[in-house]
Design an enzyme around this catalytic site. Sequence first.
Site, mmCIF file in Angstrom:
data_model
loop_
_atom_site.group_PDB
_atom_site.id
_atom_site.type_symbol
_atom_site.label_atom_id
_atom_site.label_comp_id
_atom_site.label_asym_id
_atom_site.label_seq_id
_atom_site.Cartn_x
_atom_site.Cartn_y
_atom_site.Cartn_z
ATOM 1 N N ARG A 74 0.923 -1.263 -0.029
ATOM 2 C CA ARG A 74 0.054 0.093 -0.029
ATOM 3 C C ARG A 74 0.741 1.217 -0.100
ATOM 4 N NH1 ARG A 74 -4.939 -1.868 4.287
ATOM 5 N NH2 ARG A 74 -5.807 -3.247 2.675
ATOM 6 N N GLU A 87 -1.238 -8.430 -5.451
ATOM 7 C CA GLU A 87 -2.488 -8.991 -5.960
ATOM 8 C C GLU A 87 -2.417 -10.513 -6.099
ATOM 9 O OE1 GLU A 87 -5.428 -7.933 -5.274
ATOM 10 O OE2 GLU A 87 -4.781 -5.882 -4.787
ATOM 11 N N TYR A 170 -10.656 -10.376 -11.366
ATOM 12 C CA TYR A 170 -10.476 -9.752 -9.955
ATOM 13 C C TYR A 170 -9.017 -9.015 -9.973
ATOM 14 C CZ TYR A 170 -8.608 -8.983 -5.487
ATOM 15 O OH TYR A 170 -7.933 -8.282 -4.569
ATOM 16 N N ASP A 188 -13.657 -10.331 -4.967
ATOM 17 C CA ASP A 188 -13.104 -11.619 -4.224
ATOM 18 C C ASP A 188 -13.983 -12.044 -3.367
ATOM 19 O OD1 ASP A 188 -12.668 -9.883 -2.133
ATOM 20 O OD2 ASP A 188 -10.821 -10.197 -1.851
ATOM 21 N N CYS A 253 -18.535 -2.034 12.950
ATOM 22 C CA CYS A 253 -18.865 -1.761 11.585
ATOM 23 C C CYS A 253 -19.209 -0.095 11.314
ATOM 24 C CB CYS A 253 -19.754 -2.480 11.103
ATOM 25 S SG CYS A 253 -20.060 -2.528 9.211
HETATM 26 S S1 SF4 Z 1 -23.336 -4.523 9.901
HETATM 27 FE FE1 SF4 Z 1 -22.332 -6.503 10.429
HETATM 28 S S2 SF4 Z 1 -22.874 -7.684 8.562
HETATM 29 FE FE2 SF4 Z 1 -23.389 -5.750 8.160
HETATM 30 S S3 SF4 Z 1 -21.604 -5.073 6.699
HETATM 31 FE FE3 SF4 Z 1 -20.943 -4.437 9.148
HETATM 32 S S4 SF4 Z 1 -20.090 -6.292 9.978
HETATM 33 FE FE4 SF4 Z 1 -20.951 -6.891 8.059
#
Ligand code: SF4
Length: 413
Positions: A74, A87, A170, A188, A253
């Site tokens: 990177r 890659e 890919y 991928d 997330c």
């Molecule tokens: S909320 Fe959970 S299932 Fe949805 S993209 Fe994020 S980590 Fe994945």
Amino acid sequence: MEQRLAFKRPAPIVPAFWLFLFRMCGRGEGWGWPGGGVMCRDSRDSRGRVRGARGFTGRLLCWYRENARDLPWRRSVEDPYRVWVSEIMLQQTRVEAVIPYYERFIRSFPTLDALASATREDVLRHWQGLGYYRRAHLLHEGVRWMLRERGGRYPRSRDEWRLVPGVGDYTAGAMASICYGEPVGAVDGNVRRVFARWFAWETPLDRGPGMVRLSRAARLFAGWSGDPGAWNQAVMELGARVCVPARPRCGECPVRVYCRGERSGNPAAFSRVRKRALPVRHAMWVWAPLTEEGWWVRRRSVSGLWAGLWEFPGTPCEEGCAKWSLAWSRFQGEAAPRATVAEVNMGEEFQHRLTHREYGFRPVFLRLTGAPRVEAGAATRLVGDEELMALPMSVPQQRIRAWARVCAEASTA
Ligand code: SF4
């Protein structure tokens, strides 16, 4: 009397207020708290342009810029050769396993010309232990093709990259988006899983209409993001570190608020990996024969398992590997009818597991008198100690090589 100033204590701000404020920020400015722990403002993209942190693509890019792992490839996205090598190495292989191989490879072959002028054996030696050796052959072939057919000029679009030998969909998408900013997807396994969960897609995405839908979505999002290279890497990074196969870490997330899979209550149910068949077992005698003229080795075919690597000859075990002498005499009858066994040393059986196969190797050191048949230019050779150690071999063969050399030293001592 000193008059005491009496301040009225302000009323405590209730946590609910902060909750409300943060939620508003999350909705309005792209601060990611409601999505799970991301505090991210506008930042600069890989080309130095200011990018907002708004919305779905903005949030993920923002998270990526602040959380991306510092990986050696990177640091040099402006050099397509280095991105290409990384890659290819990363296919089917974990990042942690690739790093030392990548660094050693780039140290030895820092440019396209250096790799093109290397021998196939030298390339394989740098690849030994990384697995899937066909990738090394294809990379080497692709680099030579690039010099021969294009004078070393790299393609700029995905369609042009697809013409390079050994470059699939890919890799072509990754090269065109990361190095030249073309708005195309690079799909991928990680990307497939992440998209399946975002949109709660239940149909398989590796074939048929599901695959078409996914590649269209991947291309659209890469374009909308405004930074396709970073976007593609961000989705892969999310899949590798947060949206992992068995237990996605939705609490961390950055795009949780947009995820339909998470809202369903069981995100892991989407894009389940098909169950692998149990590995097929193979049992082999592996002969490590030392003749008066050197070690007897042979080269494997350039396609298939351990493609192009060197090995000691072997014979599949029949009748439960009960008698090595029967298997040896069958093998010897064809390959070395004039050789006689002067000394034998039986090694311990060991297992070596691959994705679809499991091998049980039974090494046998043999000191032979009378040379085997070695035809000029054939894939069989008799080599000295030094050459034996320099030959590229698979991991189990390296283990047998080390053991056989100890046997040879003990027998001459
Ligand atoms: S909320 Fe959970 S299932 Fe949805 S993209 Fe994020 S980590 Fe994945």
